[in-house]
Design a protein around this motif. Structure first.
Motif, PDB file in Angstrom:
ATOM      1  N   LYS A   1       4.744   7.280 -34.856  1.00  0.00           N
ATOM      2  CA  LYS A   1       3.772   6.477 -34.116  1.00  0.00           C
ATOM      3  C   LYS A   1       2.712   5.885 -35.056  1.00  0.00           C
ATOM      4  N   ASP A   2       2.271   6.672 -36.033  1.00  0.00           N
ATOM      5  CA  ASP A   2       1.281   6.191 -36.999  1.00  0.00           C
ATOM      6  C   ASP A   2       1.874   5.113 -37.911  1.00  0.00           C
TER       7      ASP A   2
ATOM      8  N   ARG B   1       4.252   3.053 -37.082  1.00  0.00           N
ATOM      9  CA  ARG B   1       4.316   1.859 -36.230  1.00  0.00           C
ATOM     10  C   ARG B   1       2.952   1.184 -36.130  1.00  0.00           C
ATOM     11  N   GLU B   2       1.913   1.959 -35.855  1.00  0.00           N
ATOM     12  CA  GLU B   2       0.571   1.394 -35.693  1.00  0.00           C
ATOM     13  C   GLU B   2       0.072   0.728 -36.976  1.00  0.00           C
ATOM     14  N   ALA B   3       0.371   1.331 -38.124  1.00  0.00           N
ATOM     15  CA  ALA B   3      -0.040   0.735 -39.404  1.00  0.00           C
ATOM     16  C   ALA B   3       0.686  -0.589 -39.636  1.00  0.00           C
TER      17      ALA B   3
ATOM     18  N   ILE C   1       1.867  -2.603 -37.269  1.00  0.00           N
ATOM     19  CA  ILE C   1       1.321  -3.567 -36.306  1.00  0.00           C
ATOM     20  C   ILE C   1      -0.039  -4.081 -36.775  1.00  0.00           C
ATOM     21  N   ALA C   2      -0.855  -3.195 -37.317  1.00  0.00           N
ATOM     22  CA  ALA C   2      -2.204  -3.583 -37.758  1.00  0.00           C
ATOM     23  C   ALA C   2      -2.158  -4.668 -38.831  1.00  0.00           C
TER      24      ALA C   2
ATOM     25  N   GLU D   1      -0.138  -7.190 -38.851  1.00  0.00           N
ATOM     26  CA  GLU D   1       0.196  -8.454 -38.177  1.00  0.00           C
ATOM     27  C   GLU D   1       0.997  -9.389 -39.081  1.00  0.00           C
TER      28      GLU D   1
ATOM     29  N   TYR E   1       9.900  -0.272 -32.596  1.00  0.00           N
ATOM     30  CA  TYR E   1       9.641   1.169 -32.537  1.00  0.00           C
ATOM     31  C   TYR E   1      10.822   1.843 -31.857  1.00  0.00           C
TER      32      TYR E   1
ATOM     33  N   VAL F   1      11.234   3.062 -37.633  1.00  0.00           N
ATOM     34  CA  VAL F   1      10.480   1.840 -37.333  1.00  0.00           C
ATOM     35  C   VAL F   1      11.176   0.692 -38.052  1.00  0.00           C
TER      36      VAL F   1
ATOM     37  N   THR G   1       6.113  -7.471 -31.526  1.00  0.00           N
ATOM     38  CA  THR G   1       6.385  -6.028 -31.444  1.00  0.00           C
ATOM     39  C   THR G   1       7.302  -5.755 -30.275  1.00  0.00           C
TER      40      THR G   1
END
Length: 190
Positions: free
Chosen positions: A157-158, A160-162, A164-165, A167, A173, A180, A189
């Motif tokens: 999850k982390d 994925r979030e990194a 996405i951040a 961009e 995911y 990922v 996404t």
């Protein structure tokens, strides 16, 4: 189309060398050709990977400043080949920049685990028709613009979030399959 600066560029004149180098060089010599007496240390971007299907490992500097290093890119192309057919594609160096930036943003130290890099059209079609979905007909893996990864010690999850951040490119995911997807296409996404 993305322009990639390569290490095989040649600087012929004193003026172009001065422009390219900033203030870190001492120039001496004939007006037609500048001689460098003090090398400029340009920080390198590095990447480390373990391929889960071939059991191969790689760790190298793939770029210095804005210049991608051809020998490193060639090694990475072979490393990320289609592990079913052994066909070697040409991977987009922008993928390595994204992975490098994700790892730095997370403060991670480990090597990426690779699930899939380059995928030949033949392999992509076989996976698409035998896996019950989940493989795009026109996958960016076939263009060397996508990679499926995980990073040991980092919750999926982390990761994925990194991604996405940043961009930059697509981020898929897949928690059930524990990876990922990152690509250099347009930002989206799923």
């Amino acid at each position: 189309m993305r322009q990639v600066k390569r290490a095989d560029m040649v600087i012929n004149t004193r003026r172009s060398l001065l422009k390219a180098s900033g203030f870190g060089l001492l120039l001496v010599g004939a007006p037609a050709l500048a001689k460098v007496t003090t090398p400029v240390k340009i920080p390198g971007r590095q990447i480390g990977m373990n391929h889960l299907h071939t059991s191969e490992r790689i760790g190298l500097v793939y770029a210095r400043g804005p210049v991608y290093l051809d020998p490193a890119l060639d090694k990475l192309n072979v490393f990320l080949r289609d592990h079913y057919t052994h066909e070697v594609g040409s991977m987009d160096p922008g993928l390595y920049d994204i992975l490098h930036d994700i790892r730095n943003a997370l403060g991670a130290r480990g090597h990426y685990e690779i699930i899939s890099g380059y995928r030949s059209p033949k392999t992509n079609e076989r996976l698409r028709t035998t896996r019950g979905g989940g493989v795009a007909k026109r996958s960016l893996h076939m263009d060397g613009k996508a990679i499926d990864v995980r990073l040991p010690g980092v919750p999926l999850k982390d990761l994925r979030e990194a991604a996405i951040a940043l961009e930059r490119g697509g981020v898929g995911y897949y928690p059930r399959d524990n990876f990922v997807h990152v690509d250099t296409g347009k930002f989206r996404t799923w």
